[in-house]
Scaffold this active site. Structure first.
Site, short mmCIF file in Angstrom:
data_model
loop_
_atom_site.label_atom_id
_atom_site.label_comp_id
_atom_site.label_asym_id
_atom_site.label_seq_id
_atom_site.Cartn_x
_atom_site.Cartn_y
_atom_site.Cartn_z
N GLU A 157 0.80 -1.23 0.00
CA GLU A 157 0.00 0.00 0.00
C GLU A 157 0.83 1.29 0.00
O GLU A 157 0.67 2.14 0.88
CB GLU A 157 -0.99 -0.03 1.18
CG GLU A 157 -1.88 -1.26 1.11
CD GLU A 157 -2.83 -1.41 2.30
OE1 GLU A 157 -2.84 -0.53 3.18
OE2 GLU A 157 -3.55 -2.41 2.35
N ASN A 199 2.00 -4.64 -3.42
CA ASN A 199 0.60 -5.02 -3.20
C ASN A 199 -0.20 -3.79 -2.80
O ASN A 199 0.27 -2.99 -1.99
CB ASN A 199 0.62 -6.07 -2.05
CG ASN A 199 -0.71 -6.72 -1.79
OD1 ASN A 199 -1.37 -7.19 -2.72
ND2 ASN A 199 -1.10 -6.81 -0.52
N HIS A 235 -10.33 -5.76 -2.47
CA HIS A 235 -11.33 -5.48 -1.43
C HIS A 235 -12.45 -4.67 -2.10
O HIS A 235 -12.37 -3.45 -2.23
CB HIS A 235 -10.71 -4.69 -0.27
CG HIS A 235 -9.75 -5.50 0.54
ND1 HIS A 235 -10.13 -6.64 1.24
CD2 HIS A 235 -8.42 -5.35 0.78
CE1 HIS A 235 -9.07 -7.15 1.86
NE2 HIS A 235 -8.02 -6.40 1.59
N GLU A 264 -6.27 -10.41 -1.79
CA GLU A 264 -7.07 -10.24 -0.55
C GLU A 264 -8.56 -10.10 -0.87
O GLU A 264 -9.27 -9.28 -0.28
CB GLU A 264 -6.59 -8.99 0.23
CG GLU A 264 -5.11 -8.99 0.53
CD GLU A 264 -4.65 -7.79 1.37
OE1 GLU A 264 -5.51 -7.05 1.91
OE2 GLU A 264 -3.43 -7.59 1.47
N ASP A 266 -12.37 -9.88 -1.18
CA ASP A 266 -13.66 -10.01 -0.50
C ASP A 266 -14.60 -8.98 -1.13
O ASP A 266 -14.16 -8.00 -1.71
CB ASP A 266 -13.59 -9.88 1.03
CG ASP A 266 -12.79 -8.70 1.57
OD1 ASP A 266 -12.63 -7.69 0.84
OD2 ASP A 266 -12.34 -8.77 2.72
O1 9MR Z 1 -7.05 -8.68 8.16
C1 9MR Z 1 -6.22 -7.77 8.84
C2 9MR Z 1 -6.89 -7.36 10.14
O2 9MR Z 1 -7.02 -8.48 10.99
C3 9MR Z 1 -6.10 -6.28 10.81
O3 9MR Z 1 -6.78 -5.83 11.94
C4 9MR Z 1 -5.87 -5.15 9.83
C5 9MR Z 1 -5.05 -4.07 10.48
O4 9MR Z 1 -4.81 -3.02 9.63
O5 9MR Z 1 -5.21 -5.63 8.67
C6 9MR Z 1 -5.99 -6.54 7.99
O6 9MR Z 1 -5.42 -6.89 6.76
C7 9MR Z 1 -5.16 -5.85 5.85
C8 9MR Z 1 -3.96 -6.29 5.04
O7 9MR Z 1 -2.88 -6.56 5.89
C9 9MR Z 1 -3.56 -5.25 4.02
N1 9MR Z 1 -4.68 -4.87 3.19
C10 9MR Z 1 -5.89 -4.53 3.88
C11 9MR Z 1 -6.30 -5.62 4.85
C12 9MR Z 1 -7.60 -5.28 5.53
O8 9MR Z 1 -7.46 -4.18 6.35
#
Ligand code: 9MR
Length: 466
Positions: A157, A199, A235, A264, A266
């Protein structure tokens, strides 16, 4: 040195052969998301997280064959792996690796560098110390997981939604955009075999953010920075529309000479669910799967956990959710699942067919007395000579199918001897060769390579996979 020999001996590139033997169990193999994706040379995965690994109903599905790949949602992030400076902790990441290895799933490392989930000490570092801390972090974490992850999200990101760089990243603040190239070079030095990805989210369709990512990847490639892939998080939300020209967008990145992956996925909605929203959501999933399948270099699809029970969405987007193919009671959403199966090229099984299958299984207990059922799935192996020079050659075997923990065998007919093999464990006894996978390479699609000697004739052998 080897390159010169390969070039000089181009004329000897004879006997480049491809032989495939299909295991007869193929027809009997159960259709799963992974088996369907693997038939097309890809993986289908689900993210997971450590707290969930104690939920046995959950792990039964996660490790039950539907998924050939997993990504730890949190276990390998900076706050988890280096909570205080130069003090590393791998317990959570190791637990995810252990689960994956026990269930024939390969693991995507996530993530070496992100502006989120950083421990406080990183933000407090003087700018002059950030680069060294960053390189130390990447080197340690990538070295620890070397051989256990097939890919890393090296940088996660880097962009704002308008395509500008995120100034909230302490790495960007301290080093400018050079932090990205430096991170990739450091990761490559620590783990030369892992595929290195950048990513991001909201880059799935064409637009300012995807353009910024495209230009960055193009520049990195032109500078010889070791970047192998681009992750598109996927997402999505039905209320915001489907990404613009997703397939074309993936393709333009692939055309830069990198792999692409949906990392990722969803698809959320404003709750409550209803039939119309479910149908729109199913179309989104289907479109993503089809976009990936249409791009040769799209290597796989990962959903961001498989069940609404453990989705991150409700905690972040109030009133939204229902984003995944299994509901909060771990029940498969039959219609959505069937749509994904169809998009992957399979045929959805009717609920009555599976119900009658389980009824007949329980009606004939003699069929379920075996305490160690035969390993699931089938596999095929394809042998290729990828380079040849006087006295030596390089080969590659690709394993496709649905069989975690495959074994590939062949017999050399002309006295060839393997001197070095990667991606697997070699046993060569005389002319017979047996290769079993490296721990990170158990789930097809998998590849291993080798260097070997040859004399006079170098026929490609018939290869079996079991
Ligand atoms: O799924 C992850 C969640 O459990 C955490 O709380 C969160 C914290 O920022 O991160 C989530 O995963 C993220 C991923 O690492 C990067 N892309 C976005 C995802 C959803 O926030």
């Amino acid at each position: 040195m080897r390159r010169t020999r390969i070039a000089g001996a181009a004329a000897l590139l004879a006997a480049v052969g491809t032989f495939t033997l299909v295991n007869s169990r193929a027809e009997a193999a159960e259709q799963t998301l992974q088996s369907l994706a693997a038939a097309g040379g890809r993986y289908f995965g689900s993210a997971t997280d450590n707290p969930e690994l104690t939920d046995t109903a959950y792990t039964a599905v996660l490790g039950g064959g539907e998924f050939g790949q997993t990504t730890p949602g949190n276990a390998m992030k900076w706050d988890s792996t280096e909570p205080s400076q130069n003090s590393f902790s791998y317990t959570k990441g190791d637990a995810v690796i252990a689960f994956a290895q026990a269930h024939g799933m390969k693991v995507r490392g996530h993530t070496l560098l992100w502006h989120n989930q950083l421990p406080g000490w990183v933000a407090q570092l003087p700018a002059a110390q950030v680069q060294a801390a960053m390189e130390n972090h990447i080197t340690n974490v990538a070295t620890h997981f070397k051989g256990k992850v097939f890919a890393w999200d090296v940088v996660n990101e880097p962009f704002n939604d308008d395509g500008t760089y995120r100034s909230t990243s302490p790495f960007y603040t301290a080093m400018g955009i050079d932090y990205i190239a430096d991170a990739f070079r450091t990761a490559r030095a620590a783990d030369p075999d892992a595929k290195l990805y950048i990513n991001d989210y909201n880059t799935d369709g064409q637009g300012a953010k995807a353009d910024a990512m495209y230009n960055l990847v193009k520049t990195l490639k032109s500078q010889g920075v070791p970047i192998d892939g681009v992750g598109f998080q996927g997402h999505l939300a039905i209320q915001y529309g489907f990404p613009t020209n997703m397939q074309a967008n993936l393709q333009r990145f692939a055309d830069l000479g990198v792999d692409v992956a949906i990392t990722e996925l969803d698809v959320r909605m404003v709750l409550p669910r209803d039939a119309t929203k479910d149908a729109t959501q199913a179309t989104y999933y289907s479109n993503v799967v089809k976009a990936c399948l249409a791009v040769t270099r799209c290597v796989g699809i990962t959903i961001w956990d498989y069940t609404d029970k453990y989705s991150w969405i409700p905690g972040v987007f109030s009133g939204e959710g229902a984003a995944l193919p299994w509901d909060e009671n771990l029940q498969k959403k039959t219609s959505l699942y069937g749509t994904i199966v169809t998009a992957l090229g399979g045929t959805p099984q009717s609920p009555s067919a599976s119900a009658s299958a389980s009824r007949s299984a329980s009606a004939s207990p003699s069929t379920s007395t075996s305490t160690s059922p035969p390993p699931a799935g089938a596999c095929t192996a394809t042998y290729k000579i990828t380079g040849s020079w006087p006295g030596g050659f390089q080969g590659e075997v690709s394993v496709a199918g649905t069989r975690p923990g495959w074994t590939v065998k062949w017999t050399f007919a002309n006295g060839q001897t393997i001197s070095q093999l990667w991606g697997g464990t070699l046993t060569q006894s005389g002319a017979s060769v047996t290769v079993t996978p490296a721990s990170w390479n158990t789930a097809p699609p998998a590849t291993f390579g080798f260097l070997a000697s040859w004399n006079a004739t170098n026929a490609a052998p018939t290869v079996t996979c079991s």
